[in-house]
Design an enzyme around this catalytic site. Structure first.
Site, PDB file in Angstrom:
ATOM      1  N   ASP A   1     137.881 -25.399 -22.904  1.00 14.04           N
ATOM      2  CA  ASP A   1     137.164 -25.440 -21.618  1.00 14.04           C
ATOM      3  C   ASP A   1     136.453 -26.791 -21.541  1.00 14.04           C
ATOM      4  O   ASP A   1     135.220 -26.887 -21.584  1.00 14.04           O
ATOM      5  CB  ASP A   1     136.156 -24.281 -21.560  1.00 14.04           C
ATOM      6  CG  ASP A   1     135.317 -24.310 -20.296  1.00 14.04           C
ATOM      7  OD1 ASP A   1     134.253 -23.642 -20.278  1.00 14.04           O
ATOM      8  OD2 ASP A   1     135.696 -25.021 -19.346  1.00 14.04           O
ATOM      9  N   SER A   2     137.250 -27.843 -21.482  1.00 12.50           N
ATOM     10  CA  SER A   2     136.691 -29.203 -21.568  1.00 12.50           C
ATOM     11  C   SER A   2     136.618 -29.841 -20.183  1.00 12.50           C
ATOM     12  O   SER A   2     137.167 -29.330 -19.207  1.00 12.50           O
ATOM     13  CB  SER A   2     137.587 -30.074 -22.455  1.00 12.50           C
ATOM     14  OG  SER A   2     138.790 -30.368 -21.762  1.00 12.50           O
ATOM     15  N   THR A   3     135.943 -30.981 -20.154  1.00  8.94           N
ATOM     16  CA  THR A   3     135.948 -31.795 -18.949  1.00  8.94           C
ATOM     17  C   THR A   3     137.327 -32.427 -18.795  1.00  8.94           C
ATOM     18  O   THR A   3     138.213 -32.213 -19.613  1.00  8.94           O
ATOM     19  CB  THR A   3     134.888 -32.908 -19.101  1.00  8.94           C
ATOM     20  OG1 THR A   3     134.924 -33.402 -20.443  1.00  8.94           O
ATOM     21  CG2 THR A   3     133.496 -32.391 -18.805  1.00  8.94           C
ATOM     22  N   GLU A   4     137.463 -33.225 -17.775  1.00  5.88           N
ATOM     23  CA  GLU A   4     138.742 -33.906 -17.488  1.00  5.88           C
ATOM     24  C   GLU A   4     139.104 -34.836 -18.643  1.00  5.88           C
ATOM     25  O   GLU A   4     138.230 -35.228 -19.418  1.00  5.88           O
ATOM     26  CB  GLU A   4     138.573 -34.761 -16.221  1.00  5.88           C
ATOM     27  CG  GLU A   4     137.929 -34.034 -15.069  1.00  5.88           C
ATOM     28  CD  GLU A   4     138.966 -33.461 -14.137  1.00  5.88           C
ATOM     29  OE1 GLU A   4     139.041 -32.213 -14.054  1.00  5.88           O
ATOM     30  OE2 GLU A   4     139.711 -34.234 -13.538  1.00  5.88           O
TER      31      GLU A   4
ATOM     32  N   GLY B   1     134.969 -31.313 -30.490  1.00  8.48           N
ATOM     33  CA  GLY B   1     135.952 -30.233 -30.651  1.00  8.48           C
ATOM     34  C   GLY B   1     137.205 -30.705 -31.355  1.00  8.48           C
ATOM     35  O   GLY B   1     137.836 -29.950 -32.089  1.00  8.48           O
TER      36      GLY B   1
HETATM   37  N1  SAM Z   1     135.209 -25.713 -16.392  1.00 11.77           N
HETATM   38  C1  SAM Z   1     135.031 -27.156 -16.435  1.00 11.77           C
HETATM   39  C2  SAM Z   1     136.324 -27.854 -16.084  1.00 11.77           C
HETATM   40  O1  SAM Z   1     137.375 -27.182 -16.026  1.00 11.77           O
HETATM   41  O2  SAM Z   1     136.267 -29.088 -15.866  1.00 11.77           O
HETATM   42  C3  SAM Z   1     134.523 -27.560 -17.802  1.00 11.77           C
HETATM   43  C4  SAM Z   1     133.113 -27.127 -17.983  1.00 11.77           C
HETATM   44  S1  SAM Z   1     132.365 -27.369 -19.523  1.00 11.77           S
HETATM   45  C5  SAM Z   1     130.769 -27.758 -19.001  1.00 11.77           C
HETATM   46  C6  SAM Z   1     133.051 -28.900 -20.094  1.00 11.77           C
HETATM   47  C7  SAM Z   1     132.405 -29.271 -21.427  1.00 11.77           C
HETATM   48  O3  SAM Z   1     133.303 -30.024 -22.260  1.00 11.77           O
HETATM   49  C8  SAM Z   1     131.147 -30.158 -21.312  1.00 11.77           C
HETATM   50  O4  SAM Z   1     130.018 -29.410 -21.658  1.00 11.77           O
HETATM   51  C9  SAM Z   1     131.395 -31.322 -22.282  1.00 11.77           C
HETATM   52  O5  SAM Z   1     130.227 -31.702 -22.998  1.00 11.77           O
HETATM   53  C10 SAM Z   1     132.466 -30.726 -23.176  1.00 11.77           C
HETATM   54  N2  SAM Z   1     133.272 -31.701 -23.934  1.00 11.77           N
HETATM   55  C11 SAM Z   1     133.885 -32.819 -23.483  1.00 11.77           C
HETATM   56  N3  SAM Z   1     134.510 -33.449 -24.499  1.00 11.77           N
HETATM   57  C12 SAM Z   1     134.308 -32.684 -25.631  1.00 11.77           C
HETATM   58  C13 SAM Z   1     134.722 -32.786 -26.985  1.00 11.77           C
HETATM   59  N4  SAM Z   1     135.478 -33.817 -27.422  1.00 11.77           N
HETATM   60  N5  SAM Z   1     134.334 -31.816 -27.853  1.00 11.77           N
HETATM   61  C14 SAM Z   1     133.573 -30.765 -27.422  1.00 11.77           C
HETATM   62  N6  SAM Z   1     133.141 -30.613 -26.153  1.00 11.77           N
HETATM   63  C15 SAM Z   1     133.520 -31.575 -25.260  1.00 11.77           C
END
Ligand code: SAM
Length: 276
Positions: A156-159, A139
């Site tokens: 809406d990313s991970t931590e 992203g």
């Molecule tokens: N609602 C959750 C939270 O608040 O922690 C997040 C859920 S969603 C599944 C998080 C997504 O971020 C994951 O599918 C992960 O693969 C994605 N992600 C992490 N780093 C990323 C990046 N640099 N670019 C795109 N997606 C990313």
């Protein structure tokens, strides 16, 4: 997962434990450890690197609050970008807005999308909608290559660890400002004030230096660390607290209401202090 229980360690000294009926899938992807489990209390649940991402029972809170606050704030959102969000929940909520012509989702891990579709159809079911374009990629790079393109961007990313670490930097927020149209709005999930106060304070400071309207709102997500979750909103023109009554068209929700849209910005003092 020891025996029939899973614990997410939310800090070194505190965690959340839940009974697990069965493990549906587990693998180490190119980016993170992915578990799909079935829990006794929360239904099916997606874990990434042993952190709760979403569960069938409480997913609507987070997905509705990420999507509807910015989409009702913008008078006519048409092009929306979701960074992360591979479970599809935010996309499902975005599509409830008829003005939205196209949603682009960019998630770095195709396995999240694959297994969310397989095991969480009520959450991921709209990822194949004709208004949705799903891209697998970073992203951060997608934002860097986008200029004046989106009405609303949702992060809406991970931590801020592993693949997501760059998604909480001032450079990323500056990139978001360029990727947005000149009246665009962005929202990012910004974790919890009990264990991540410094992160919220830093993000608020960074976003305020870039966006004329910056604010913080919150929601109760029981399966997330501390249960109190925050969202940072940055807007170039429209104030989320100045939305006219006639803007709120009917949509089907379980958590979000037009009253809660505004009330969610009323913060406990220790949280409001993080925004100053
Ligand atoms: N609602 C959750 C939270 O608040 O922690 C997040 C859920 S969603 C599944 C998080 C997504 O971020 C994951 O599918 C992960 O693969 C994605 N992600 C992490 N780093 C990323 C990046 N640099 N670019 C795109 N997606 C990313």
């Amino acid at each position: 997962m020891s025996g029939l229980w899973f614990t997410e360690k939310q800090t070194e000294n505190f965690g959340i434990t839940m009974k697990v009926n069965r493990t549906l899938h587990t693998e180490q992807t190119d980016f993170q450890k992915l578990d799909m489990i079935e829990t006794a209390e929360w239904g099916k649940m997606l874990l990434l690197d042993n952190m709760v991402m979403t569960s069938e029972k409480d997913e609507f809170v987070y997905h509705e609050m990420v999507a509807h606050v910015p989409l009702f704030t913008h008078p006519h959102p048409q092009k929306v970008l979701v960074v992360g969000g591979g479970d599809g929940g935010v996309v499902r909520e975005i599509l409830k807005h008829p003005s939205v012509e196209k949603v682009t989702l960019v998630d770095i891990d195709s396995k999240v999308i694959e297994y969310a579709k397989q095991y969480l159809p009520n959450i991921a079911g709209e990822l194949d909608n004709e208004r949705v374009e799903v891209k697998v990629g970073d992203g951060f790079m997608h934002i860097a290559q986008s200029k004046n393109e989106y009405d609303v961007i949702m992060v809406d990313s991970t931590e801020p660890v592993g693949p997501a670490v760059n998604l909480f930097t001032k450079g990323f927020y500056a990139g978001i400002a360029q990727a947005l149209k000149d009246d665009g709005i962005f929202v990012a999930q910004t974790d919890n004030p009990w264990f991540k106060a410094d992160l919220i304070r830093e993000v608020q400071k960074d976003v305020k230096e870039i966006f004329p309207i910056t604010n913080l709102y919150h929601a109760n997500v029981p399966t997330y660390p501390s249960g109190m979750w925050t969202f940072t909103i940055g807007s170039k023109k429209y104030d989320p607290l100045q939305v006219s009554e006639d803007r709120f068209h009917e949509i089907e929700t379980i958590y979000y209401t037009k009253e809660l849209h505004k009330a969610s910005f009323v913060l406990p003092k220790f949280v409001k202090d993080l925004t100053e």
